[in-house]
Design a protein around this motif. Structure first.
Motif, PDB file in Angstrom:
ATOM      1  N   ALA A   1       0.828  -1.203   0.000  1.00 28.17           N
ATOM      2  CA  ALA A   1       0.000   0.000   0.000  1.00 28.17           C
ATOM      3  C   ALA A   1       0.863   1.255   0.000  1.00 28.17           C
ATOM      4  O   ALA A   1       0.590   2.231  -0.723  1.00 28.17           O
ATOM      5  CB  ALA A   1      -0.934  -0.008   1.209  1.00 28.17           C
ATOM      6  N   ALA A   2       1.938   1.239   0.815  1.00 28.57           N
ATOM      7  CA  ALA A   2       2.850   2.386   0.843  1.00 28.57           C
ATOM      8  C   ALA A   2       3.556   2.550  -0.501  1.00 28.57           C
ATOM      9  O   ALA A   2       3.751   3.682  -0.989  1.00 28.57           O
ATOM     10  CB  ALA A   2       3.875   2.205   1.962  1.00 28.57           C
ATOM     11  N   PHE A   3       3.914   1.438  -1.117  1.00 28.27           N
ATOM     12  CA  PHE A   3       4.611   1.497  -2.396  1.00 28.27           C
ATOM     13  C   PHE A   3       3.712   2.060  -3.496  1.00 28.27           C
ATOM     14  O   PHE A   3       4.159   2.854  -4.323  1.00 28.27           O
ATOM     15  CB  PHE A   3       5.116   0.106  -2.771  1.00 28.27           C
ATOM     16  N   ILE A   4       2.428   1.660  -3.508  1.00 29.12           N
ATOM     17  CA  ILE A   4       1.496   2.184  -4.505  1.00 29.12           C
ATOM     18  C   ILE A   4       1.394   3.702  -4.383  1.00 29.12           C
ATOM     19  O   ILE A   4       1.309   4.431  -5.382  1.00 29.12           O
ATOM     20  CB  ILE A   4       0.115   1.532  -4.351  1.00 29.12           C
ATOM     21  N   GLY A   5       1.408   4.210  -3.150  1.00 29.17           N
ATOM     22  CA  GLY A   5       1.408   5.658  -2.969  1.00 29.17           C
ATOM     23  C   GLY A   5       2.620   6.309  -3.610  1.00 29.17           C
ATOM     24  O   GLY A   5       2.522   7.384  -4.230  1.00 29.17           O
ATOM     25  N   SER A   6       3.786   5.671  -3.487  1.00 30.62           N
ATOM     26  CA  SER A   6       5.001   6.186  -4.113  1.00 30.62           C
ATOM     27  C   SER A   6       4.885   6.176  -5.633  1.00 30.62           C
ATOM     28  O   SER A   6       5.285   7.140  -6.304  1.00 30.62           O
ATOM     29  CB  SER A   6       6.214   5.351  -3.690  1.00 30.62           C
ATOM     30  N   VAL A   7       4.341   5.096  -6.178  1.00 33.35           N
ATOM     31  CA  VAL A   7       4.166   4.988  -7.629  1.00 33.35           C
ATOM     32  C   VAL A   7       3.274   6.117  -8.139  1.00 33.35           C
ATOM     33  O   VAL A   7       3.615   6.840  -9.085  1.00 33.35           O
ATOM     34  CB  VAL A   7       3.570   3.622  -8.007  1.00 33.35           C
ATOM     35  N   ASN A   8       2.120   6.272  -7.506  1.00 33.14           N
ATOM     36  CA  ASN A   8       1.173   7.293  -7.958  1.00 33.14           C
ATOM     37  C   ASN A   8       1.775   8.694  -7.869  1.00 33.14           C
ATOM     38  O   ASN A   8       1.663   9.499  -8.799  1.00 33.14           O
ATOM     39  CB  ASN A   8      -0.104   7.224  -7.124  1.00 33.14           C
ATOM     40  N   GLY A   9       2.399   8.976  -6.728  1.00 32.63           N
ATOM     41  CA  GLY A   9       2.957  10.311  -6.539  1.00 32.63           C
ATOM     42  C   GLY A   9       4.088  10.616  -7.496  1.00 32.63           C
ATOM     43  O   GLY A   9       4.141  11.709  -8.095  1.00 32.63           O
ATOM     44  N   LEU A  10       5.004   9.668  -7.669  1.00 37.89           N
ATOM     45  CA  LEU A  10       6.166   9.923  -8.523  1.00 37.89           C
ATOM     46  C   LEU A  10       5.761  10.052  -9.991  1.00 37.89           C
ATOM     47  O   LEU A  10       6.252  10.949 -10.699  1.00 37.89           O
ATOM     48  CB  LEU A  10       7.198   8.809  -8.351  1.00 37.89           C
ATOM     49  N   LEU A  11       4.869   9.189 -10.472  1.00 37.52           N
ATOM     50  CA  LEU A  11       4.457   9.275 -11.869  1.00 37.52           C
ATOM     51  C   LEU A  11       3.665  10.552 -12.134  1.00 37.52           C
ATOM     52  O   LEU A  11       3.812  11.176 -13.192  1.00 37.52           O
ATOM     53  CB  LEU A  11       3.631   8.042 -12.255  1.00 37.52           C
ATOM     54  N   HIS A  12       2.821  10.943 -11.174  1.00 36.85           N
ATOM     55  CA  HIS A  12       2.093  12.202 -11.342  1.00 36.85           C
ATOM     56  C   HIS A  12       3.061  13.373 -11.409  1.00 36.85           C
ATOM     57  O   HIS A  12       2.971  14.232 -12.297  1.00 36.85           O
ATOM     58  CB  HIS A  12       1.103  12.415 -10.200  1.00 36.85           C
ATOM     59  N   ASP A  13       4.012  13.434 -10.476  1.00 37.25           N
ATOM     60  CA  ASP A  13       4.949  14.553 -10.444  1.00 37.25           C
ATOM     61  C   ASP A  13       5.837  14.574 -11.683  1.00 37.25           C
ATOM     62  O   ASP A  13       6.154  15.638 -12.225  1.00 37.25           O
ATOM     63  CB  ASP A  13       5.816  14.480  -9.182  1.00 37.25           C
TER      64      ASP A  13
ATOM     65  N   ASP B   1      12.831   6.357 -17.818  1.00 40.91           N
ATOM     66  CA  ASP B   1      13.694   5.239 -17.415  1.00 40.91           C
ATOM     67  C   ASP B   1      14.210   5.441 -15.992  1.00 40.91           C
ATOM     68  O   ASP B   1      14.274   4.497 -15.203  1.00 40.91           O
ATOM     69  CB  ASP B   1      14.883   5.103 -18.375  1.00 40.91           C
ATOM     70  N   ASP B   2      14.602   6.682 -15.669  1.00 40.73           N
ATOM     71  CA  ASP B   2      15.066   6.969 -14.311  1.00 40.73           C
ATOM     72  C   ASP B   2      13.966   6.695 -13.289  1.00 40.73           C
ATOM     73  O   ASP B   2      14.230   6.144 -12.213  1.00 40.73           O
ATOM     74  CB  ASP B   2      15.500   8.436 -14.195  1.00 40.73           C
ATOM     75  N   VAL B   3      12.734   7.090 -13.619  1.00 38.09           N
ATOM     76  CA  VAL B   3      11.602   6.889 -12.709  1.00 38.09           C
ATOM     77  C   VAL B   3      11.349   5.405 -12.495  1.00 38.09           C
ATOM     78  O   VAL B   3      11.170   4.932 -11.368  1.00 38.09           O
ATOM     79  CB  VAL B   3      10.345   7.586 -13.260  1.00 38.09           C
ATOM     80  N   VAL B   4      11.332   4.641 -13.595  1.00 35.83           N
ATOM     81  CA  VAL B   4      11.103   3.197 -13.482  1.00 35.83           C
ATOM     82  C   VAL B   4      12.215   2.547 -12.673  1.00 35.83           C
ATOM     83  O   VAL B   4      11.956   1.706 -11.799  1.00 35.83           O
ATOM     84  CB  VAL B   4      10.992   2.560 -14.876  1.00 35.83           C
ATOM     85  N   ASP B   5      13.470   2.918 -12.923  1.00 38.17           N
ATOM     86  CA  ASP B   5      14.597   2.347 -12.178  1.00 38.17           C
ATOM     87  C   ASP B   5      14.462   2.623 -10.681  1.00 38.17           C
ATOM     88  O   ASP B   5      14.745   1.744  -9.851  1.00 38.17           O
ATOM     89  CB  ASP B   5      15.917   2.917 -12.691  1.00 38.17           C
ATOM     90  N   GLU B   6      14.034   3.832 -10.330  1.00 35.84           N
ATOM     91  CA  GLU B   6      13.889   4.172  -8.916  1.00 35.84           C
ATOM     92  C   GLU B   6      12.779   3.351  -8.267  1.00 35.84           C
ATOM     93  O   GLU B   6      12.925   2.851  -7.138  1.00 35.84           O
ATOM     94  CB  GLU B   6      13.598   5.668  -8.758  1.00 35.84           C
ATOM     95  N   LEU B   7      11.666   3.184  -8.969  1.00 36.90           N
ATOM     96  CA  LEU B   7      10.571   2.385  -8.423  1.00 36.90           C
ATOM     97  C   LEU B   7      10.981   0.918  -8.267  1.00 36.90           C
ATOM     98  O   LEU B   7      10.617   0.261  -7.290  1.00 36.90           O
ATOM     99  CB  LEU B   7       9.337   2.506  -9.314  1.00 36.90           C
TER     100      LEU B   7
END
Length: 220
Positions: free
Chosen positions: A173-185, A196-202
């Motif tokens: 659940a915490a990870f999904i929050g990170s995914v949503n926030g990072l992709l939105h930003d 690619d940088d975003v995917v690598d970080e996730l």
């Protein structure tokens, strides 16, 4: 308007009533993606504006939907459905890869799908939020589906000895929050990085979540 109007039945122009209804619904959702996901946004869109964008009448609108909120609900489910289909297709092709490679394939499929059209991100992460109790329930239910999917993959990794054997629901659940926030930003231009940088970080975050406590990183 308390309910939908009854749509005409029978064949017309060589098409059945069901085929005509599916086409009308598709046109309304395509117009909604344009108006809700770009300008002016869901809250500033009217039924008349949506009908004009779809090239359909208000009567045809009320044959398909009761309110604009119904359109937003249907569009939100459609956008999430596209992303889930992309991820499940990736699951089918990457099952034999090492853990890190599998996760990269999964998240690449998800990120490519949701960022392919910025309007999808706005509908999923912005326009749906806070509209009504009903849509909040729908939004959280769809998030729960993603949590379930991550937990299932974590359990499979644990069974292979690639991850710690524990309950992953809270971490997912915490990870999904990170995914949503990072992709939105990222889509809004607030993150100076490539996709690619975003995917690598996730991927790094999820691998860290799967790492056994005080143990080595998962294989791969």
């Amino acid at each position: 308007m308390t309910g939908r109007l009854r749509a005409p039945t029978g064949r017309y122009g060589g098409r059945s009533a069901a085929e005509r209804q599916a086409e009308r619904r598709s046109r309304f959702l395509e117009a909604a993606l344009e108006l809700f996901g770009d300008t002016p946004g869901y809250r500033a869109t009217t039924v008349a504006a949506l009908c004009e964008a779809a090239g359909l009448s208000t009567r045809q609108f009320y044959e398909e939907f009761r309110t604009l909120e119904d359109v937003l609900a249907a569009l939100h489910l459609q956008v999430n459905g596209w992303a889930e289909e992309a991820v499940r297709a990736a699951f089918a092709t990457a099952g034999g890869l090492p853990l890190a490679d599998r996760i990269t394939v999964f998240f690449r499929a998800y990120a490519d799908n949701v960022t392919d059209d910025p309007r999808r991100i706005r509908v999923t992460f912005v326009e749906i939020v806070g509209v009504s109790e009903r849509l909040e329930e729908q939004r959280l239910a769809r998030r729960a589906r993603w949590v379930d999917l991550i937990c299932a993959e974590a359990r499979a990794a644990a069974a292979r000895g690639e991850a710690a054997d524990r309950d992953y629901r809270l971490a997912a659940a915490a990870f999904i929050g990170s995914v949503n926030g990072l992709l939105h930003d990222w889509s809004a231009g607030w993150v100076d990085a490539t996709l690619d940088d975003v995917v690598d970080e996730l991927v790094r975050q999820l691998l860290g979540m799967l790492r056994p406590p005080d143990g080595p990183a998962p294989p791969g």
